[in-house]
Scaffold this active site. Structure first.
Site, PDB file in Angstrom:
ATOM      1  N   ARG A   1      -5.266  37.973  30.203  1.00 60.61           N
ATOM      2  CA  ARG A   1      -4.058  38.527  29.591  1.00 60.61           C
ATOM      3  C   ARG A   1      -4.057  40.050  29.637  1.00 60.61           C
ATOM      4  NH1 ARG A   1      -4.322  36.882  24.111  1.00 60.61           N
ATOM      5  NH2 ARG A   1      -4.992  38.989  23.623  1.00 60.61           N
TER       6      ARG A   1
ATOM      7  N   LYS B   1      15.283  43.339  39.351  1.00 63.36           N
ATOM      8  CA  LYS B   1      16.395  43.772  40.181  1.00 63.36           C
ATOM      9  C   LYS B   1      15.870  44.339  41.517  1.00 63.36           C
ATOM     10  CE  LYS B   1      18.736  42.370  36.679  1.00 63.36           C
ATOM     11  NZ  LYS B   1      19.098  43.164  35.513  1.00 63.36           N
TER      12      LYS B   1
ATOM     13  N   TYR C   1      22.656  47.769  28.258  1.00 62.88           N
ATOM     14  CA  TYR C   1      22.548  46.363  28.684  1.00 62.88           C
ATOM     15  C   TYR C   1      22.745  45.477  27.453  1.00 62.88           C
ATOM     16  CZ  TYR C   1      20.166  42.226  30.667  1.00 62.88           C
ATOM     17  OH  TYR C   1      19.824  40.971  31.105  1.00 62.88           O
TER      18      TYR C   1
ATOM     19  N   ASP D   1      16.371  53.205  30.176  1.00 65.31           N
ATOM     20  CA  ASP D   1      16.427  52.076  31.094  1.00 65.31           C
ATOM     21  C   ASP D   1      16.893  52.646  32.442  1.00 65.31           C
ATOM     22  OD1 ASP D   1      17.192  49.844  32.617  1.00 65.31           O
ATOM     23  OD2 ASP D   1      17.823  48.695  30.858  1.00 65.31           O
TER      24      ASP D   1
HETATM   25  C1  LIG Z   1      18.835  42.820  34.119  1.00 66.32           C
HETATM   26  C2  LIG Z   1      18.690  44.015  33.290  1.00 66.32           C
HETATM   27  C3  LIG Z   1      17.763  44.064  32.252  1.00 66.32           C
HETATM   28  C4  LIG Z   1      16.933  42.869  31.838  1.00 66.32           C
HETATM   29  O1  LIG Z   1      16.060  42.421  32.822  1.00 66.32           O
HETATM   30  P1  LIG Z   1      15.560  40.917  32.859  1.00 66.32           P
HETATM   31  O2  LIG Z   1      14.443  40.938  33.814  1.00 66.32           O
HETATM   32  O3  LIG Z   1      16.731  40.089  33.262  1.00 66.32           O
HETATM   33  O4  LIG Z   1      15.107  40.575  31.456  1.00 66.32           O
HETATM   34  C5  LIG Z   1      17.633  45.243  31.566  1.00 66.32           C
HETATM   35  N1  LIG Z   1      18.391  46.326  31.855  1.00 66.32           N
HETATM   36  C6  LIG Z   1      19.296  46.310  32.836  1.00 66.32           C
HETATM   37  C7  LIG Z   1      20.074  47.531  33.120  1.00 66.32           C
HETATM   38  C8  LIG Z   1      19.483  45.157  33.581  1.00 66.32           C
HETATM   39  O5  LIG Z   1      20.406  45.125  34.542  1.00 66.32           O
END
Ligand SMILES: *Cc1c(COP(=O)(O)O)cnc(C)c1O
Length: 391
Positions: free
Chosen positions: A57, A207, A110, A182
């Site tokens: 972990r 992404k 988000y 983010d």
């Molecule tokens: C998709 C996304 C997230 C969350 O990511 P996951 O891997 O789906 O939990 C956070 N911030 C932004 C801007 C996103 O597009």
């Protein structure tokens, strides 16, 4: 409109960051390590806890390889991985708040980030105030003595407001608050949060970093001062991503530079084409001069990814269905950053609280994939044709 980055620099580092073939019999890629138990050779060694790895972990060579690569690409002090982008966000926020504290969150954030603040954080006695994403240094007026952090996301992933990160960071730091960003849209390549005052950067590696729509993964990268509190919370919460997903992100990372160049090029070309369509009221793309935040993008970013939005002229629900249902290359679904093009109707009106989102007609978020631009245009053109025929 698209910018030329420092020639070759990203590309070279992406090919070598986090790799050490000498440790793996010369194999180019760090293998997938699976495992929980790591054996200690002696009682002395166990007592001293003197091994690089102690328990699955807490890290494996595969995990460390990706952490090292991402810390280097982002220019941060250290990187931690989580099983999703959302868990990277929640872990980071939890690292800095206690009951009675206050945080500031961009209204364009988000949406699940917002849900976390409004449910779990609220239950723990932490209040969130949403602020106008384009507030800039004006955020000074919202900072309270108990404000522990300012959460930013630039551009917002549905509405694409650009935030003045240096201005926000300056006043937040003066008030003793951390700045979290983010940075999923720009990736570690096209915006350098640590050069603009950010303390902790989070990514949905799901992404562009993974880049192939085949894994979920979150990334947290900290500056030196934030590294200890975030690492402690991450450890206590017990977060560890699956080995296969980490490997897929390492694999995706190697081609991020070339993929992003194509996403950027196709995204801008589609945006330009769409801007001239009679069905389109406006295009929302920060790298276009008509975007309200274009000057900030120009000043702070070195490129654009392939995600943007268009607002259509008013259209009936049936006409929109006919347009979307018949598309053959643009898929409809959540997420983005993979090789494939996506289109998604979005309606931010329902959840905004600090600002009002207005649109003349339906808003469509588009992810420009790696397909041929002419094929993509033809798919949309046929869609507009169906829109007219049904409208
Ligand atoms: C998709 C996304 C997230 C969350 O990511 P996951 O891997 O789906 O939990 C956070 N911030 C932004 C801007 C996103 O597009």
């Amino acid at each position: 409109m698209s910018k030329t980055k420092e020639p070759g620099k990203h590309a070279t580092r992406l090919s070598h960051a986090g790799r050490d073939p000498g440790r793996f019999q010369g194999f180019v890629n760090t293998p997938i390590y699976r495992g929980s138990t790591v054996l200690y050779p002696t009682f002395d060694s166990l007592l001293a806890d003197d091994q690089e790895y102690s328990y699955g972990r807490l890290g494996t060579p595969t995990v460390r390889a990706l952490q090292d690569a991402l810390a280097e690409m982002e220019g941060g002090h250290a990187t931690l991985l989580t099983p999703s982008g959302l868990s990277a966000i929640t872990t980071t926020i939890l690292s800095f708040v206690s009951a009675g504290d206050h945080i500031l969150v961009s209204d364009s954030v988000y949406r699940p980030t917002r849900r976390f603040c409004d449910t779990v954080l609220k239950r723990l006695g932490v209040t969130a105030t949403y602020y106008d994403p384009v507030i800039g240094g004006g955020i000074a007026e919202l900072l309270e003595e108990r404000t522990k952090l300012v959460f930013t996301e630039s551009p917002g992933s549905q509405t694409f407001e650009m935030q003045d990160i240096p201005a926000i960071s300056e006043v937040a730091h003066a008030a003793g608050a951390e700045v979290i960003m983010d940075n999923t849209w720009a990736t570690p390549l096209y915006f350098k949060p640590f050069d603009h005052g950010v303390d902790v950067v989070v990514h949905a590696a799901t992404k562009y970093i993974v880049g192939h729509a085949d894994a979920m993964l979150g990334v947290i990268t900290m500056n030196e001062a934030a590294a200890a509190p975030v690492a402690k919370t991450h450890d206590i919460l017990g977060l560890c991503p699956g080995p296969e997903d980490v490997y897929l992100a390492l694999r995706g990372l190697r081609t991020l530079d070339v993929r992003l160049q194509r996403h950027q090029e196709t995204g801008l070309a589609l945006a330009e084409w769409l801007a001239h369509r009679p069905e389109v009221s406006r295009v929302i793309h920060p790298a276009r001069p008509d975007h309200p935040g274009h000057a900030l993008w120009q000043r702070d970013f070195t490129g654009a990814s392939g995600l943007f939005a268009v607002v259509l002229n008013p259209a009936s629900r049936q006409a929109l269905s006919a347009m979307l249902d018949g598309l053959s290359l643009f898929g409809m679904g959540y997420s983005w950053g993979g090789y494939e093009s996506l289109i998604l109707p979005v309606d931010p009106r329902g959840y905004r609280s600090a600002t009002v989102w207005e649109s003349e007609g339906p808003t469509l978020r588009i992810h420009a994939g790696l397909e041929d631009i002419e094929d993509l245009k033809a798919d949309l053109e046929a869609g507009f044709q169906r829109l007219h025929e049904t409208g």
